[in-house]
Write a protein that holds these residues in place. Structure first.
Motif, PDB file in Angstrom:
ATOM      1  N   ARG A 179       0.683  -1.167   0.346  1.00 23.50           N
ATOM      2  CA  ARG A 179       0.062   0.225   0.013  1.00 23.50           C
ATOM      3  C   ARG A 179       0.568   1.409   0.234  1.00 23.50           C
ATOM      4  NH1 ARG A 179      -3.910  -0.912   4.427  1.00 23.50           N
ATOM      5  NH2 ARG A 179      -4.982   1.541   3.692  1.00 23.50           N
ATOM      6  N   SER A 180       0.100   2.116  -0.885  1.00 22.86           N
ATOM      7  CA  SER A 180       1.168   3.029  -0.592  1.00 22.86           C
ATOM      8  C   SER A 180       0.841   4.460   0.341  1.00 22.86           C
ATOM      9  CB  SER A 180       0.775   4.087  -1.864  1.00 22.86           C
ATOM     10  OG  SER A 180      -0.815   5.202  -1.560  1.00 22.86           O
ATOM     11  N   ILE A 181       1.230   5.079   1.111  1.00 18.27           N
ATOM     12  CA  ILE A 181       1.142   6.290   2.769  1.00 18.27           C
ATOM     13  C   ILE A 181      -0.095   6.921   1.761  1.00 18.27           C
ATOM     14  CG2 ILE A 181       1.819   8.105   3.527  1.00 18.27           C
ATOM     15  CD1 ILE A 181       5.219   6.903   3.270  1.00 18.27           C
ATOM     16  N   ALA A 182      -0.514   6.473   1.525  1.00 20.97           N
ATOM     17  CA  ALA A 182      -1.735   7.912   1.123  1.00 20.97           C
ATOM     18  C   ALA A 182      -3.034   6.635   1.582  1.00 20.97           C
ATOM     19  CB  ALA A 182      -1.939   8.930  -0.287  1.00 20.97           C
ATOM     20  N   ASP A 183      -2.756   5.355   0.697  1.00 26.41           N
ATOM     21  CA  ASP A 183      -3.426   4.646   1.334  1.00 26.41           C
ATOM     22  C   ASP A 183      -3.837   4.213   2.841  1.00 26.41           C
ATOM     23  OD1 ASP A 183      -6.006   2.904   0.049  1.00 26.41           O
ATOM     24  OD2 ASP A 183      -4.090   1.322   1.055  1.00 26.41           O
ATOM     25  N   LEU A 184      -2.675   4.308   3.313  1.00 25.63           N
ATOM     26  CA  LEU A 184      -2.507   4.216   4.587  1.00 25.63           C
ATOM     27  C   LEU A 184      -3.245   5.099   5.513  1.00 25.63           C
ATOM     28  CD1 LEU A 184       0.888   2.619   4.352  1.00 25.63           C
ATOM     29  CD2 LEU A 184      -0.724   1.337   5.158  1.00 25.63           C
ATOM     30  N   LEU A 185      -3.120   6.406   4.838  1.00 29.75           N
ATOM     31  CA  LEU A 185      -3.172   7.509   5.399  1.00 29.75           C
ATOM     32  C   LEU A 185      -4.725   7.112   5.646  1.00 29.75           C
ATOM     33  CD1 LEU A 185      -0.748  10.222   4.728  1.00 29.75           C
ATOM     34  CD2 LEU A 185      -0.967   9.151   7.041  1.00 29.75           C
ATOM     35  N   LEU A 273      -6.527  12.493   0.636  1.00 31.40           N
ATOM     36  CA  LEU A 273      -5.585  11.942   0.254  1.00 31.40           C
ATOM     37  C   LEU A 273      -6.137  10.992  -0.934  1.00 31.40           C
ATOM     38  CD1 LEU A 273      -5.245  11.703   4.276  1.00 31.40           C
ATOM     39  CD2 LEU A 273      -3.990  12.460   2.872  1.00 31.40           C
ATOM     40  N   GLU A 274      -7.629  10.711  -1.183  1.00 31.07           N
ATOM     41  CA  GLU A 274      -7.644  10.026  -2.805  1.00 31.07           C
ATOM     42  C   GLU A 274      -7.392  10.244  -3.689  1.00 31.07           C
ATOM     43  OE1 GLU A 274     -12.173  10.429  -1.928  1.00 31.07           O
ATOM     44  OE2 GLU A 274     -12.118   9.214  -0.636  1.00 31.07           O
TER      45      GLU A 274
END
Length: 289
Positions: A179-185, A273-274
């Protein structure tokens, strides 16, 4: 200059001014609360994520995309989870910031807070954290809750809670590789995040005799968060757009204050974030071609 940047950013990321702000011509203080996990994993929380390094080229590219997306909010102030001297709470470290710091310091304050502030040309970052003073009771008196639960036969509440939250934290950590950081956030900024207010609410029934240990922990946690927001208010000006970068456990109360205090308006970070996640996905697809 900031207004020009704001217009360019909105165009670049496909966001209209109406989608970013319900109104832009009044004196409301708009507050975006970005909940984060601790990138440098200091081990200070009740449940801690084993964090992959954010200093790799891939993670740095992801963080830059997150920063670009959040910068479309055009914050006029950025406030972070660190102590800084009153009355202006300016973080001295940021005033020594250079791009080399992004390659050396994994702390989310640097990687998100300073990165965005530098991108926007902000002169200062404010540290609005609150910690208990020497001799003062901790703001998270979990030991009192454990003791009360043992005396009152309510340890099952904590066992179930720790199993649920600990499992969620472990799964979160294990998922980093895909997962990317954006997805984690995005996960930890969801209203149903396992480490959110429900974690604290679950301890409310823990009582032994006249000691309302669960309620007392919640009161202390509230006291810390309302004091944090008081520092925000002290330095907020009419018309400000404030980005708050804080550990995700603080998000429910900080979001509450931004939503309910007159003259303040909460801005949800999720659409930004999306956007960052979508941009990361598009970049990954291009790289595979």
């Amino acid at each position: 200059m900031k207004r020009i940047f704001y217009s360019v950013a909105l165009s670049l990321f496909g966001l209209s001014s109406g989608s970013v702000h319900a109104q832009t011509d009044n004196d409301d203080i708009q507050v975006m609360v970005l909940g984060v996990y601790h990138f440098s994993n200091p081990g200070l929380d009740e449940h801690n994520v084993e964090v992959d390094s954010v200093l790799t080229p891939t993670r740095q590219a992801e963080l830059d995309t997150v920063a670009r997306a959040l910068a479309a909010f055009a914050p006029t102030q950025i406030m972070v989870e660190t102590l800084a001297p009153e009355p202006d709470y300016r973080v001295a470290e940021y005033e020594r910031f250079s791009s080399e710091m992004l390659q050396q310091d994994p702390n989310e304050i640097v990687q998100i807070g300073y990165r965005i502030a530098d991108r926007l040309g902000l002169e200062h970052v404010l540290g609005i954290d609150v910690q208990s003073a020497a001799g003062e009771e901790d703001y998270f008196p979990i030991d009192k809750v454990r003791s009360a639960a043992a005396k009152s036969g309510q340890t099952a509440i904590l066992d179930e809670l720790n199993e649920e939250v600990g499992g969620a934290v472990a799964r979160f950590g294990e998922s980093q590789s895909t997962r990317s950081i954006a997805d984690l956030l995005l996960e930890i900024n969801a209203t149903d995040f396992a480490g959110g207010q429900a974690y604290y609410d679950a301890m409310l029934p823990i009582i032994t005799g006249e000691e309302l240990a669960g309620a007392h922990l919640n009161a202390r946690w509230y006291a810390r968060n309302v004091a944090i927001y008081a520092k925000l208010m002290r330095n907020a000006k009419p018309g400000d757009r404030i980005l708050v970068v804080y550990g995700a456990g603080h998000t429910p109360w900080l979001r509450h204050f931004a939503t309910t205090i007159e003259g303040h308006r909460y801005v949800d970070p999720v659409p930004y974030l999306e956007l960052a996640r979508n941009l990361e996905s598009e970049a990954a697809q291009r790289n595979r071609r």
